[in-house]
Design a protein around this motif. Sequence first.
Motif, PDB file in Angstrom:
ATOM      1  N   GLU A 327       0.814  -1.141  -0.105  1.00  0.00           N
ATOM      2  CA  GLU A 327      -0.003  -0.115   0.108  1.00  0.00           C
ATOM      3  C   GLU A 327       0.573   1.431   0.104  1.00  0.00           C
ATOM      4  O   GLU A 327       0.861   2.066  -0.686  1.00  0.00           O
ATOM      5  CB  GLU A 327      -0.696  -0.050   1.285  1.00  0.00           C
ATOM      6  N   GLY A 328       1.843   1.144   0.722  1.00  0.00           N
ATOM      7  CA  GLY A 328       2.688   2.417   1.007  1.00  0.00           C
ATOM      8  C   GLY A 328       3.530   2.563  -0.408  1.00  0.00           C
ATOM      9  O   GLY A 328       3.711   3.766  -0.669  1.00  0.00           O
ATOM     10  N   MET A 329       3.897   1.771  -1.208  1.00  0.00           N
ATOM     11  CA  MET A 329       4.650   1.972  -2.331  1.00  0.00           C
ATOM     12  C   MET A 329       3.589   2.295  -3.419  1.00  0.00           C
ATOM     13  O   MET A 329       3.993   3.357  -4.169  1.00  0.00           O
ATOM     14  CB  MET A 329       5.322   0.182  -2.844  1.00  0.00           C
ATOM     15  N   ASP A 330       2.527   1.792  -3.367  1.00  0.00           N
ATOM     16  CA  ASP A 330       1.553   2.315  -4.146  1.00  0.00           C
ATOM     17  C   ASP A 330       1.249   3.819  -4.072  1.00  0.00           C
ATOM     18  O   ASP A 330       1.012   4.468  -5.161  1.00  0.00           O
ATOM     19  CB  ASP A 330       0.274   1.410  -4.325  1.00  0.00           C
ATOM     20  N   ALA A 331       1.184   4.003  -2.777  1.00  0.00           N
ATOM     21  CA  ALA A 331       0.876   5.610  -2.502  1.00  0.00           C
ATOM     22  C   ALA A 331       2.133   6.384  -2.788  1.00  0.00           C
ATOM     23  O   ALA A 331       1.835   7.652  -3.454  1.00  0.00           O
ATOM     24  CB  ALA A 331       0.731   5.761  -1.144  1.00  0.00           C
ATOM     25  N   MET A 332       3.297   5.890  -2.889  1.00  0.00           N
ATOM     26  CA  MET A 332       4.277   6.898  -3.224  1.00  0.00           C
ATOM     27  C   MET A 332       4.415   6.932  -4.672  1.00  0.00           C
ATOM     28  O   MET A 332       4.628   8.032  -5.269  1.00  0.00           O
ATOM     29  CB  MET A 332       5.710   6.064  -2.622  1.00  0.00           C
ATOM     30  N   MET A 333       3.955   5.952  -5.352  1.00  0.00           N
ATOM     31  CA  MET A 333       3.883   5.981  -6.878  1.00  0.00           C
ATOM     32  C   MET A 333       2.909   6.897  -7.301  1.00  0.00           C
ATOM     33  O   MET A 333       3.149   7.768  -8.103  1.00  0.00           O
ATOM     34  CB  MET A 333       3.851   4.607  -7.590  1.00  0.00           C
ATOM     35  N   ALA A 334       1.809   6.901  -6.732  1.00  0.00           N
ATOM     36  CA  ALA A 334       0.813   7.942  -7.068  1.00  0.00           C
ATOM     37  C   ALA A 334       1.130   9.150  -6.662  1.00  0.00           C
ATOM     38  O   ALA A 334       0.832  10.033  -7.316  1.00  0.00           O
ATOM     39  CB  ALA A 334      -0.402   7.599  -6.344  1.00  0.00           C
ATOM     40  N   LEU A 374       4.890  -7.568   0.542  1.00  0.00           N
ATOM     41  CA  LEU A 374       4.523  -7.374  -0.726  1.00  0.00           C
ATOM     42  C   LEU A 374       3.855  -8.569  -1.378  1.00  0.00           C
ATOM     43  O   LEU A 374       4.396  -9.461  -2.045  1.00  0.00           O
ATOM     44  CB  LEU A 374       5.745  -7.081  -1.588  1.00  0.00           C
ATOM     45  N   PRO A 375       2.490  -9.054  -0.807  1.00  0.00           N
ATOM     46  CA  PRO A 375       1.923 -10.157  -1.180  1.00  0.00           C
ATOM     47  C   PRO A 375       1.797 -10.098  -2.751  1.00  0.00           C
ATOM     48  O   PRO A 375       1.906 -11.501  -3.317  1.00  0.00           O
ATOM     49  CB  PRO A 375       0.524 -10.066  -0.556  1.00  0.00           C
ATOM     50  N   SER A 376       1.683  -9.400  -3.516  1.00  0.00           N
ATOM     51  CA  SER A 376       1.577  -9.575  -5.001  1.00  0.00           C
ATOM     52  C   SER A 376       2.924  -9.383  -5.715  1.00  0.00           C
ATOM     53  O   SER A 376       3.073  -9.178  -6.954  1.00  0.00           O
ATOM     54  CB  SER A 376       0.823  -8.531  -5.737  1.00  0.00           C
ATOM     55  N   GLY A 377       4.095  -9.349  -4.644  1.00  0.00           N
ATOM     56  CA  GLY A 377       5.229  -9.464  -5.234  1.00  0.00           C
ATOM     57  C   GLY A 377       5.766  -8.338  -6.227  1.00  0.00           C
ATOM     58  O   GLY A 377       5.040  -7.050  -6.298  1.00  0.00           O
ATOM     59  N   ILE A 378       6.706  -8.444  -6.764  1.00  0.00           N
ATOM     60  CA  ILE A 378       7.057  -7.412  -7.838  1.00  0.00           C
ATOM     61  C   ILE A 378       6.376  -7.001  -8.957  1.00  0.00           C
ATOM     62  O   ILE A 378       6.225  -5.899  -9.419  1.00  0.00           O
ATOM     63  CB  ILE A 378       8.716  -7.774  -8.346  1.00  0.00           C
ATOM     64  N   LYS A 379       5.602  -8.218  -9.317  1.00  0.00           N
ATOM     65  CA  LYS A 379       4.510  -8.047 -10.430  1.00  0.00           C
ATOM     66  C   LYS A 379       3.434  -6.920 -10.020  1.00  0.00           C
ATOM     67  O   LYS A 379       3.208  -6.230 -10.722  1.00  0.00           O
ATOM     68  CB  LYS A 379       3.794  -9.494 -10.543  1.00  0.00           C
ATOM     69  N   GLY A 380       3.180  -7.186  -8.857  1.00  0.00           N
ATOM     70  CA  GLY A 380       2.042  -6.172  -8.217  1.00  0.00           C
ATOM     71  C   GLY A 380       2.788  -4.779  -8.151  1.00  0.00           C
ATOM     72  O   GLY A 380       1.940  -3.833  -8.402  1.00  0.00           O
ATOM     73  N   LEU A 382       5.091  -3.603 -10.178  1.00  0.00           N
ATOM     74  CA  LEU A 382       4.889  -3.187 -11.671  1.00  0.00           C
ATOM     75  C   LEU A 382       3.698  -2.633 -12.127  1.00  0.00           C
ATOM     76  O   LEU A 382       3.339  -1.760 -12.800  1.00  0.00           O
ATOM     77  CB  LEU A 382       5.598  -4.331 -12.366  1.00  0.00           C
ATOM     78  N   ASP A 383       2.712  -3.515 -11.569  1.00  0.00           N
ATOM     79  CA  ASP A 383       1.407  -3.112 -12.070  1.00  0.00           C
ATOM     80  C   ASP A 383       1.022  -1.752 -11.351  1.00  0.00           C
ATOM     81  O   ASP A 383       0.242  -1.003 -12.246  1.00  0.00           O
ATOM     82  CB  ASP A 383       0.366  -4.162 -11.606  1.00  0.00           C
ATOM     83  N   GLY A 389       1.420   5.313 -14.230  1.00  0.00           N
ATOM     84  CA  GLY A 389       2.216   5.933 -15.430  1.00  0.00           C
ATOM     85  C   GLY A 389       3.681   6.401 -15.170  1.00  0.00           C
ATOM     86  O   GLY A 389       4.120   7.392 -15.707  1.00  0.00           O
ATOM     87  N   VAL A 390       4.151   5.756 -14.243  1.00  0.00           N
ATOM     88  CA  VAL A 390       5.916   5.746 -13.901  1.00  0.00           C
ATOM     89  C   VAL A 390       6.437   4.615 -13.951  1.00  0.00           C
ATOM     90  O   VAL A 390       5.804   3.562 -14.096  1.00  0.00           O
ATOM     91  CB  VAL A 390       5.887   6.453 -12.536  1.00  0.00           C
ATOM     92  N   LYS A 391       7.776   4.594 -14.189  1.00  0.00           N
ATOM     93  CA  LYS A 391       8.788   3.537 -14.425  1.00  0.00           C
ATOM     94  C   LYS A 391       8.838   2.980 -13.027  1.00  0.00           C
ATOM     95  O   LYS A 391       8.786   3.799 -11.946  1.00  0.00           O
ATOM     96  CB  LYS A 391       9.910   3.721 -15.188  1.00  0.00           C
ATOM     97  N   PHE A 392       9.580   1.856 -12.910  1.00  0.00           N
ATOM     98  CA  PHE A 392       9.759   1.088 -11.411  1.00  0.00           C
ATOM     99  C   PHE A 392      11.260   0.982 -11.217  1.00  0.00           C
ATOM    100  O   PHE A 392      11.737   0.060 -12.478  1.00  0.00           O
ATOM    101  CB  PHE A 392       8.776  -0.005 -11.269  1.00  0.00           C
ATOM    102  N   GLY A 393      11.959   1.137 -10.325  1.00  0.00           N
ATOM    103  CA  GLY A 393      13.176   0.603 -10.022  1.00  0.00           C
ATOM    104  C   GLY A 393      13.298   0.000  -8.592  1.00  0.00           C
ATOM    105  O   GLY A 393      12.693   0.009  -7.727  1.00  0.00           O
TER     106      GLY A 393
END
Length: 734
Positions: A327-334, A374-380, A382-383, A389-393
Amino acid sequence: MKKAYLFMLSGCFASLPMTMWAETLHVATPGTSLVIDASKGDKAKFLYYGEKLSDADVSALGDSGAAALDLFPAYGVNPEHEAAVAMTHADGNMTLDMVVEAAETKRLPDGTLTTVTLRDKVYPVDIKLNYRTYDGEDVIETWTETINGEKGEVTLRRFDSGYLPVRYGDVWLSSLYGAWANEGRVEEAPLTHGMKVIKNKDGVRNSHTAHSEVMLSLDGKPQENEGRVIGAALCYSGNYELRFDTDYGDYHHFFAGINPDDSEYKLAKGESFVTPPLALTYSEEGLSGASRNFHKWGRNRKIAHGNEERKILLNSWEGVYFDINEEGMDAMMADIASMGGELFVMDDGWFGVKYPRNNDSTSLGDWSVDKTKLPSGIKGLLDSAKKHGVKFGIWIEPEMVNSISELYEKHPEYVIKAAKREPTMGRGGTQMVLDMANPKVQDLVFNVVDTLLTNYPEIDYIKWDANAPIMDHGSQYLSADKQSHLYHAYHEGFAKTVDRIRAKYPDVTIQACASGGGRANYGVLPWFDEFWVSDNTDALQRVYMQWGTSYFFPAVAMASHISAAPNHQTFLTIPLKYRADVAMSGRLGMEIQPKNMTEEEKEFCRRAIASYKEIRPVVQQGDIYRLQSPYDDKGVASLMYVAPDKNEAVFYWYKTESFVNQQLPRIKMAGLDPDRMYTVTELNCIDNKPLPYEGKSFSGRYLMSNGLEIPASHSVDYHKQNDWASRILRLQAK
Ligand code: DGJ
């Protein structure tokens, strides 16, 4: 150029003409010349290094009265002088007496390679001295190859990459020193009699403390935009040693190479040893001129994707540290997407199954996703990145292992440790360095990256960290008689591994991070796109650190992030404007928890990021002119970048201290076209009223001989006033 010279002996032999065949080699770049005398059977001699010479001046050099110095002093005959190379022969003889065997200049697709082959007068040992130019670059790279033609093993005791005599005078050395969170500090001092030695013995990271790059100002105290300067950069990721020997003669003697301490190198019959390149540049436009030469060569020839623009990113480290979750990673990406950023990098803390990485004492080596975080792993992830609309590192530290890890349980033989002793532990009390000399470890490290990038080809960026020095001298892989090869073998293994990675993944962006700025070196950058300047993200300290780092490295490679206030390292509370203005002079990024920012702050960053996108080509690919050094204690620091066609420039101004009614110098600009008019626009403006020259135009001549008056404070509402001030001015030619 091959020439026959008629040498007339003078004095009582004046009547006896004597012909000697000399080979004068002119290693030329667009603006510089290195001239060598390589006459077969004779000692190779250094004749000249400096401003470009005409053919006529090259021919006349022999008559200039200047001493012809040994091109590459070898130890043994007249051993009282400092030497660039020293060897013990198979029979125990400790001397070398090298003369020219051959000399040639080859045309390469993108430059030239001049090689002078020296051969010992008695022993079948060759040393090839190489000098490489690149078309269009004012940099000469020099390195050596030593070939053992003896029947038995020889031992190299010293193996410098290059040697340069510099005429004795008021020569000043500018070098970088520092420590963790205080990298890239400038130090200037005249070269005085005796030896000055700058060296590194970390084993893994070589630019936290001193750097292997220096500038020599030949006309007294270093000036930014005038005076003759020689720049030198040893391109090597491992331990190095730079020596400046000022003896009783007419020269300062500069030597640079791999640090030979505890590293003597054994060469079996037929084997050769190649040293890393020492890059030399020369400029008559002061320190900034030498920097521009290094930056251009760096971008064009040495830094991975050096000519390409870098994405604006948010890195998670100072925002959440080890507290990674989906959740935290998703929020930072947003958040970074909403501010106009282009990339999100998940830092430390995402891995470890048996031993989850919740702090720095476990899990290095176990590069599998922690599914509890990260239950959905790196795939999650990347999704999420795709959705926003950003890239992932992603962050990795593949050369290291914790004792609390599955890798160490399986392979304790992979770590560097002294035989018969327990390994010393570093960070977190459990960290050890993997033995990159071992091909199995090289495979393992390659596989860390390969697995990530094969499974998730959408990964756009890797932050490659390295947070420990070699803490014990001992390789469990190298044989007992080759233990002294450890330091160099580590870096040969590192180079092989990153070479393999780059061959398979040429496009991924890779950052060299090493406890902050421990890997800012041209020996690393051919495989890496950029480096983390320092773990210290305090904007004021960054003014000083980035200043020093910019002596040698261009903005495109200098990762510079906006972080929180109070700053996590210094606890200084610096306003967002100043933090953004400093980060925007490098490769802009953010290192912050956006959810702790106010809407007003986010809006400011949105504007700053949009502006940075406009100036990015000039900042990342332009020519640097440093104008006012923070180290001069004038209360202000200032620099600018100018587009190569001089159509556009960006000017930075930072107050470095605050006293009421302090007199600050007016800063003259540099590098502009004197005959063109430049329109001024302030970026990141926070003032209630615009600067008097907003939207106005001035000639380059005026800006360079007078400069603009910069107010010492910002005109903002009372409750927003503080003791900081900074400005970014964009200049566009009409
Ligand atoms: C040291 C680096 O310099 C930091 O940026 C961060 O990545 C930490 N390591 C993570 O452990």
